[in-house]
Scaffold this active site. Structure first.
Site, PDB file in Angstrom:
ATOM      1  N   HIS A   2      -7.662 100.218  14.081  1.00 55.33           N
ATOM      2  CA  HIS A   2      -8.645 100.236  12.995  1.00 55.33           C
ATOM      3  C   HIS A   2      -8.354 101.267  11.908  1.00 55.33           C
ATOM      4  O   HIS A   2      -8.983 101.236  10.847  1.00 55.33           O
ATOM      5  CB  HIS A   2     -10.057 100.430  13.566  1.00 55.33           C
ATOM      6  CG  HIS A   2     -11.107  99.651  12.848  1.00 55.33           C
ATOM      7  ND1 HIS A   2     -12.367  99.445  13.360  1.00 55.33           N
ATOM      8  CD2 HIS A   2     -11.099  99.034  11.628  1.00 55.33           C
ATOM      9  CE1 HIS A   2     -13.080  98.736  12.490  1.00 55.33           C
ATOM     10  NE2 HIS A   2     -12.337  98.479  11.438  1.00 55.33           N
TER      11      HIS A   2
ATOM     12  N   ASP B  60     -18.564  96.552  14.739  1.00 49.30           N
ATOM     13  CA  ASP B  60     -17.794  97.408  15.650  1.00 49.30           C
ATOM     14  C   ASP B  60     -18.747  97.934  16.722  1.00 49.30           C
ATOM     15  O   ASP B  60     -19.940  98.143  16.451  1.00 49.30           O
ATOM     16  CB  ASP B  60     -17.221  98.578  14.817  1.00 49.30           C
ATOM     17  CG  ASP B  60     -16.066  99.324  15.471  1.00 49.30           C
ATOM     18  OD1 ASP B  60     -16.049  99.443  16.704  1.00 49.30           O
ATOM     19  OD2 ASP B  60     -15.207  99.816  14.715  1.00 49.30           O
TER      20      ASP B  60
ATOM     21  N   HIS C 238     -18.283 100.815  17.645  1.00 50.86           N
ATOM     22  CA  HIS C 238     -18.189 102.238  17.284  1.00 50.86           C
ATOM     23  C   HIS C 238     -18.498 102.430  15.806  1.00 50.86           C
ATOM     24  O   HIS C 238     -18.441 101.488  15.017  1.00 50.86           O
ATOM     25  CB  HIS C 238     -16.775 102.743  17.568  1.00 50.86           C
ATOM     26  CG  HIS C 238     -16.300 102.474  18.969  1.00 50.86           C
ATOM     27  ND1 HIS C 238     -15.581 101.340  19.304  1.00 50.86           N
ATOM     28  CD2 HIS C 238     -16.471 103.171  20.116  1.00 50.86           C
ATOM     29  CE1 HIS C 238     -15.321 101.356  20.598  1.00 50.86           C
ATOM     30  NE2 HIS C 238     -15.858 102.454  21.127  1.00 50.86           N
TER      31      HIS C 238
ATOM     32  N   ASP D  58     -16.841 104.771  13.717  1.00 48.40           N
ATOM     33  CA  ASP D  58     -15.646 105.085  12.915  1.00 48.40           C
ATOM     34  C   ASP D  58     -15.967 105.962  11.721  1.00 48.40           C
ATOM     35  O   ASP D  58     -15.308 105.890  10.676  1.00 48.40           O
ATOM     36  CB  ASP D  58     -14.898 103.798  12.521  1.00 48.40           C
ATOM     37  CG  ASP D  58     -14.339 103.073  13.737  1.00 48.40           C
ATOM     38  OD1 ASP D  58     -14.468 103.596  14.869  1.00 48.40           O
ATOM     39  OD2 ASP D  58     -13.788 101.977  13.568  1.00 48.40           O
TER      40      ASP D  58
ATOM     41  N   HIS E 281      -8.231 106.193  14.357  1.00 47.24           N
ATOM     42  CA  HIS E 281      -8.967 104.918  14.253  1.00 47.24           C
ATOM     43  C   HIS E 281     -10.482 105.112  14.346  1.00 47.24           C
ATOM     44  O   HIS E 281     -11.223 104.170  14.031  1.00 47.24           O
ATOM     45  CB  HIS E 281      -8.471 103.878  15.272  1.00 47.24           C
ATOM     46  CG  HIS E 281      -8.908 104.089  16.681  1.00 47.24           C
ATOM     47  ND1 HIS E 281      -8.915 103.087  17.620  1.00 47.24           N
ATOM     48  CD2 HIS E 281      -9.349 105.193  17.331  1.00 47.24           C
ATOM     49  CE1 HIS E 281      -9.333 103.555  18.779  1.00 47.24           C
ATOM     50  NE2 HIS E 281      -9.603 104.834  18.636  1.00 47.24           N
TER      51      HIS E 281
ATOM     52  N   ASP F 106     -13.941  94.791  14.125  1.00 44.06           N
ATOM     53  CA  ASP F 106     -13.262  95.418  15.261  1.00 44.06           C
ATOM     54  C   ASP F 106     -13.580  94.567  16.478  1.00 44.06           C
ATOM     55  O   ASP F 106     -14.756  94.417  16.860  1.00 44.06           O
ATOM     56  CB  ASP F 106     -13.781  96.854  15.419  1.00 44.06           C
ATOM     57  CG  ASP F 106     -13.076  97.631  16.527  1.00 44.06           C
ATOM     58  OD1 ASP F 106     -12.637  97.011  17.524  1.00 44.06           O
ATOM     59  OD2 ASP F 106     -12.998  98.869  16.410  1.00 44.06           O
TER      60      ASP F 106
ATOM     61  N   ASP G  68     -13.549  95.026  19.435  1.00 39.97           N
ATOM     62  CA  ASP G  68     -14.289  95.634  20.544  1.00 39.97           C
ATOM     63  C   ASP G  68     -15.801  95.504  20.372  1.00 39.97           C
ATOM     64  O   ASP G  68     -16.562  95.925  21.256  1.00 39.97           O
ATOM     65  CB  ASP G  68     -13.835  97.070  20.828  1.00 39.97           C
ATOM     66  CG  ASP G  68     -14.203  98.089  19.756  1.00 39.97           C
ATOM     67  OD1 ASP G  68     -15.221  97.927  19.062  1.00 39.97           O
ATOM     68  OD2 ASP G  68     -13.458  99.088  19.645  1.00 39.97           O
TER      69      ASP G  68
ATOM     70  N   GLU H 147      -7.750  95.695  16.411  1.00 41.72           N
ATOM     71  CA  GLU H 147      -7.902  96.281  17.751  1.00 41.72           C
ATOM     72  C   GLU H 147      -7.665  95.297  18.881  1.00 41.72           C
ATOM     73  O   GLU H 147      -7.994  95.595  20.032  1.00 41.72           O
ATOM     74  CB  GLU H 147      -9.256  97.005  17.925  1.00 41.72           C
ATOM     75  CG  GLU H 147      -9.436  98.222  17.016  1.00 41.72           C
ATOM     76  CD  GLU H 147      -8.716  99.496  17.484  1.00 41.72           C
ATOM     77  OE1 GLU H 147      -8.127  99.495  18.594  1.00 41.72           O
ATOM     78  OE2 GLU H 147      -8.736 100.489  16.724  1.00 41.72           O
TER      79      GLU H 147
HETATM   80  C1  DIR Z   1     -14.217 106.933  19.398  1.00 43.79           C
HETATM   81  C2  DIR Z   1     -13.673 105.510  19.559  1.00 43.79           C
HETATM   82  N1  DIR Z   1     -15.502 106.956  18.732  1.00 43.79           N
HETATM   83  C3  DIR Z   1     -13.214 107.793  18.655  1.00 43.79           C
HETATM   84  N2  DIR Z   1     -13.588 104.817  18.339  1.00 43.79           N
HETATM   85  C4  DIR Z   1     -13.236 103.515  18.233  1.00 43.79           C
HETATM   86  O1  DIR Z   1     -12.094 107.905  19.138  1.00 43.79           O
HETATM   87  O2  DIR Z   1     -13.564 108.318  17.609  1.00 43.79           O
HETATM   88  N3  DIR Z   1     -13.503 102.837  17.175  1.00 43.79           N
HETATM   89  N4  DIR Z   1     -12.643 102.884  19.218  1.00 43.79           N
HETATM   90  O3  DIR Z   1     -13.520 101.512  17.014  1.00 43.79           O
HETATM   91 MN    MN Z   2     -13.275 100.519  15.023  1.00 46.03          MN
HETATM   92 MN    MN Z   3     -14.476  99.981  18.040  1.00 45.86          MN
HETATM   93 MN    MN Z   4      -9.918 106.326  20.400  1.00 47.40          MN
END
Ligand code: DIR
Ligand code: MN
Ligand code: MN
Ligand code: MN
Length: 307
Positions: free
Chosen positions: A105, A128, A130, A132, A145, A233, A235, A279
């Protein structure tokens, strides 16, 4: 109109080998699917993919521990973004939908910069598990990411925020996030400021999927933005459906929920000019099922319909 796939096989932002394989796997699976299912119109709109070189890990293993406040591979990732941004901007100016196939990402640093360069005012829909919106200071992982949206909104190291120096700024009030269920403390603190519009999975369950999506579309439309970038994303999907991704969080969207979201976006009048599909890590699902799911949903997003 035409669709321009832009493959960017990046893994340094996720610090996880295998996600760089997602771009080519998605392009192949999408084309195979459209041929097999008989959607020649959509296939004809799909231009040959462009691949932009992404920096690779080299000899170092991809699981190094980091120092506090460090963002791993920050300079390599930042330096790789201008060619990606240019490819996205060129595709949009040429009248195509710019379709970025990842890769992790962190590539949205480039796609957002490219899309912002072509718009007066760019709105963003971030789909997502998350947020980000980490910075190196708030990130528990040090993985870039988890930082691209923060940088696009002006927060983060200058090597990332400078990617947006010559574009109209993306405003937090023009940003909508959907599907959240794993937020880090610094991300929760930012969302508590109240400017970014966001819907967690719990909110979707309380308000209902259709109403939540309708709210998001209304918000993006009311922003007055002349272009919308959608960043998907994979996920955000439940890991029981799509295990082939690096940061799996239970309680995600089902196939039918995601399909409905994508159909509602497709059928909306939003000026969507660019789309990230990121992703997918085929190495984490050797059955190929995750790639198939990702390609099926992408086909729906692009207009394949049996409605
Ligand atoms: C987590 C994962 N919050 C990080 N982030 C992801 O690493 O900052 N984002 N997987 O899609
Ligand atoms: Mn992401
Ligand atoms: Mn994510
Ligand atoms: Mn990560």
């Amino acid at each position: 109109g035409p669709i321009q796939p832009v493959c960017f096989p990046l893994a340094l932002g996720a610090v996880r080998a295998g996600v760089e394989l997602g771009a080519a796997a998605l392009d192949d699976a999408l084309r195979a699917r459209l041929i097999r299912r008989g959607f020649p119109d959509l296939l004809n709109r799909l231009r040959p993919a462009i691949t932009i070189p992404a920096p690779q890990a080299g000899d170092e293993p991809l699981d190094g521990r980091r120092r506090p406040g460090e963002a791993m591979y920050l300079d390599e990732i930042a330096a790789s973004m201008p060619p990606l941004a240019s490819a996205v901007a060129d595709a949009i100016r040429d009248g195509a939908l710019a379709l970025a196939l990842g890769g992790d990402h962190a590539l949205s640093l480039g796609t957002l910069a490219g899309a912002a360069a072509t718009a007066e005012r760019l709105a963003v829909l971030w789909i997502d598990a998350h947020g980000d919106i980490n910075t190196p200071e708030t990130s528990p992982s040090g993985h870039v990411h988890g930082m691209p949206l923060a940088a696009a909104l002006g927060r983060g190291p200058s090597v990332l925020t400078d990617l947006f120096a010559e574009t109209p700024p993306i405003r937090p009030e023009d940003t909508v996030m959907l599907g959240l269920r794993d937020l880090d403390p610094g991300e929760r603190a930012w969302l508590a400021e109240g400017t970014i519009h966001y819907a967690t999975m719990a909110h979707i369950d309380d308000r209902g999927l259709d109403a939540t999506i309708a709210d998001a579309i209304d918000r993006l439309r009311a922003s007055g933005a002349d272009a919308v970038h959608v960043s998907f994303d994979l996920d955000v999907l439940d890991p029981l459906l799509l295990p082939g991704t690096g940061t799996r969080v239970y309680g995600g969207l089902t196939f039918r929920e995601a399909a409905r979201l994508l159909r509602m976006l497709r059928d909306s009048d939003l000026p969507i000019r660019s789309l990230d599909w990121v992703e997918l890590n085929p190495a984490l699902d050797p059955s190929g099922g995750s790639t198939a799911v990702a390609a099926e949903l992408l086909a729906i997003a692009l207009g394949e319909t049996t409605d």
